[in-house]
Design an enzyme around this catalytic site. Structure first.
Site, PDB file in Angstrom:
ATOM      1  N   LYS A  77       9.162 -26.286 -22.276  1.00 18.36           N
ATOM      2  CA  LYS A  77       8.175 -26.047 -21.222  1.00 18.36           C
ATOM      3  C   LYS A  77       6.815 -26.679 -21.548  1.00 18.36           C
ATOM      4  CE  LYS A  77      10.531 -22.286 -19.021  1.00 18.36           C
ATOM      5  NZ  LYS A  77      11.781 -22.353 -19.834  1.00 18.36           N
TER       6      LYS A  77
HETATM    7  C1  LIG Z   1      13.111 -22.541 -19.232  1.00 18.22           C
HETATM    8  C2  LIG Z   1      14.195 -22.888 -20.168  1.00 18.22           C
HETATM    9  C3  LIG Z   1      15.448 -23.370 -19.726  1.00 18.22           C
HETATM   10  C4  LIG Z   1      15.794 -23.484 -18.269  1.00 18.22           C
HETATM   11  O1  LIG Z   1      15.092 -24.503 -17.572  1.00 18.22           O
HETATM   12  P1  LIG Z   1      15.023 -24.458 -15.978  1.00 18.22           P
HETATM   13  O2  LIG Z   1      14.102 -25.563 -15.618  1.00 18.22           O
HETATM   14  O3  LIG Z   1      14.457 -23.109 -15.614  1.00 18.22           O
HETATM   15  O4  LIG Z   1      16.397 -24.647 -15.465  1.00 18.22           O
HETATM   16  C5  LIG Z   1      16.401 -23.697 -20.674  1.00 18.22           C
HETATM   17  N1  LIG Z   1      16.168 -23.552 -21.996  1.00 18.22           N
HETATM   18  C6  LIG Z   1      14.987 -23.086 -22.462  1.00 18.22           C
HETATM   19  C7  LIG Z   1      14.799 -22.919 -23.933  1.00 18.22           C
HETATM   20  C8  LIG Z   1      13.963 -22.754 -21.574  1.00 18.22           C
HETATM   21  O5  LIG Z   1      12.796 -22.289 -22.060  1.00 18.22           O
END
Ligand SMILES: *Cc1c(COP(=O)(O)O)cnc(C)c1O
Length: 489
Positions: free
Chosen positions: A110
């Site tokens: 993120k």
């Molecule tokens: C947020 C997240 C995801 C999922 O991503 P999306 O864009 O919500 O599909 C997968 N793995 C981790 C570690 C995350 O923090």
């Protein structure tokens, strides 16, 4: 360039407004009607650095920002803040490739988007002549909170309050948040679970609107904002360039991406890249035991009337994937009435079924697979033993899908977290019994594997705690109003 609501084509905004507003007034998400007007030539980025690629891709998607401003924002967001200037390195693991998205300031994928979003918001507000400060409210189950704090701290004109469930996040996640520095940040525990925190934040938005206070504006940093999706499109292009540069593929060869999926933001960004011309064969949607998307992509039926499982890949424990709405909009050729109908069914009945035509268009680009916790752990062990590569639990779910897939072309697995962010599960996958203290567990993984502990995680245990507020779950609005009234945080 016009962005319009997925639920109403007459609600139209430009890209700066889409970033600043976040969500459309009718509850829909802002989306381009189609990508052909971008006239993007993927070959033009194949020889660029990651940051240059980011500038090009972001400028194409968000054309209200000038080239000069985009250059400055990309530099501020990324230069020196990631472990490498490549930002998201691609690593060969067996027959597949792993795209490491976790090399940012909080070791979570993120970071890629949340490093950029605050800058887009601030600049967007300038372009729109908005002068009031913005206060970002975020409820977090762990990872998003820290990545948002890291992205927003000390950004001009913005303040951020993060609420996390008291006792509901890991020791490492808590330490990451409560030690956050910055003169515009605030972190507060809520006595309750994640849903209580999230409901509290939603109520605070509504209460604030009714309070008549207009000294600041509230906003959120969640993944329905187009300003969070756009930065994620970039690494699909850099992964492709990297395969071309290393001679693994020729320009024009189609490749696959496996994406560990929760809210459908990351994988949708891959579909944007495909729409912008990147040679993509299949996007493989990987889920854990909460396999609602696997069912949807295979049958066209989205049915959320099912049990919710808490798994060892918690960032994918989700039953309503908000960004799927954007895919439905694109693949129905911008038919907002059709999309609004599906969303109404989902709200009222908990289920919808897309048309056969829409389903077959989805299946042209997407396939899906899932695995449970036991298989996730086995996969971590298998990949470590065979390839000497240590995956986190989310990445392992995607790795399993890649290993089991027989789709034509080279396959890139998106890795969304450092193994050190989920150390207890990772250590037990390696066959060791984890200690109660997560920091000792990290040391143990390091001892066994020699994989370096990311700097931002290793010094945490002894960092100064700066945030100690704890409130009852029905006191969020009160807390927000008190904070907003304070001059100095
Ligand atoms: C947020 C997240 C995801 C999922 O991503 P999306 O864009 O919500 O599909 C997968 N793995 C981790 C570690 C995350 O923090």
């Amino acid at each position: 360039m016009i962005y319009q609501s997925t639920r109403n084509n007459s609600e139209q905004v430009n890209s700066a407004q889409a970033v600043v507003k976040g969500i459309a007034d009718d509850g829909g998400l802002y989306m381009l009607k189609d990508f052909s007007e971008l006239n993007f030539d993927y070959k033009s980025v194949l020889n660029l650095t990651s940051m240059e690629t980011a500038e090009k891709v972001l400028s194409a998607l968000l054309d209200d920002f000038s080239k000069e401003d985009m250059h400055r924002m990309v530099e501020e967001a990324y230069r020196g803040r990631f472990e490498t200037d490549e930002l998201t390195p691609l690593v060969k693991v067996g027959d597949n490739f792993v795209l490491e998205l976790f090399r940012g300031p909080t070791s979570a994928f993120k970071d890629v988007a949340l490093s950029m979003l605050p800058r887009l918001m601030t600049q967007g507000r300038k372009l729109l002549g908005k002068e009031k400060d913005t206060v970002i409210l975020t409820a977090t189950s762990g990872d998003t909170g820290k990545a948002a704090l890291e992205g927003f701290h000390d950004v001009e004109g913005i303040k951020i309050i993060v609420f996390y469930p008291d006792g509901g996040v890991s020791a490492v996640q808590k330490a990451q948040m409560v030690t956050q520095e910055g003169n515009n940040v605030c972190v507060c525990a809520v006595k309750g679970n994640f849903d209580d925190a999230q409901t509290g934040v939603k109520n605070a938005f509504a209460d604030f609107r009714n309070s008549g206070i207009d000294s600041v504006e509230l906003s959120s940093a969640n993944s329905i904002n187009i300003g969070r999706l756009a930065p994620q499109v970039v690494y699909y292009f850099t992964a492709y360039s990297s395969l071309v540069k290393s001679g693994e593929i020729k320009v024009g060869d189609k490749i696959n991406f496996v994406v560990p999926t929760g809210n459908f933001g990351d994988i949708l960004a891959g579909y944007f890249a495909k729409c912008m011309g990147l040679p993509v064969n299949k996007l493989i949607c990987a889920s854990n035991a909460n396999n609602i998307l696997t069912d949807f992509i295979t049958t066209g039926i989205y049915d959320r009337r099912r049990d919710f499982y808490k798994t060892i890949s918690p960032s994918m424990d989700i039953l309503v994937s908000s960004n799927l709405e954007r895919l439905l909009y694109l693949l129905s050729d911008g038919n907002a009435d059709e999309v609004a109908g599906y969303m109404k069914d989902l709200n009222e009945k908990g289920i919808y079924k897309v048309s056969d035509k829409l389903l077959s268009r989805i299946q042209e680009s997407f396939t899906a697979a899932y695995c449970d916790d036991e298989t996730t752990l086995k996969t971590i062990k298998e990949v470590y033993d065979k390839e000497n590569y240590l995956c986190d639990t989310h990445t392992a779910v995607a790795m399993r899908a890649a290993l089991d897939s027989n789709t034509e072309g080279k396959t890139v697995v998106l890795s969304t977290a450092s193994p050190y962010k989920f150390p207890v599960a990772v250590l037990s996958a390696l066959g060791e019994k984890p200690d109660d203290n997560e920091f000792r567990v990290m040391d143990k993984i390091n001892e066994i594997t020699g994989v370096a502990i990311p700097k931002n995680l290793s010094g945490l245990e002894t960092k100064k705690v700066l945030h100690t507020d704890v409130i009852e779950k029905d006191k969020l609005t009160e807390y927000v109003l008190k904070k907003v009234a304070q001059k100095k945080w």
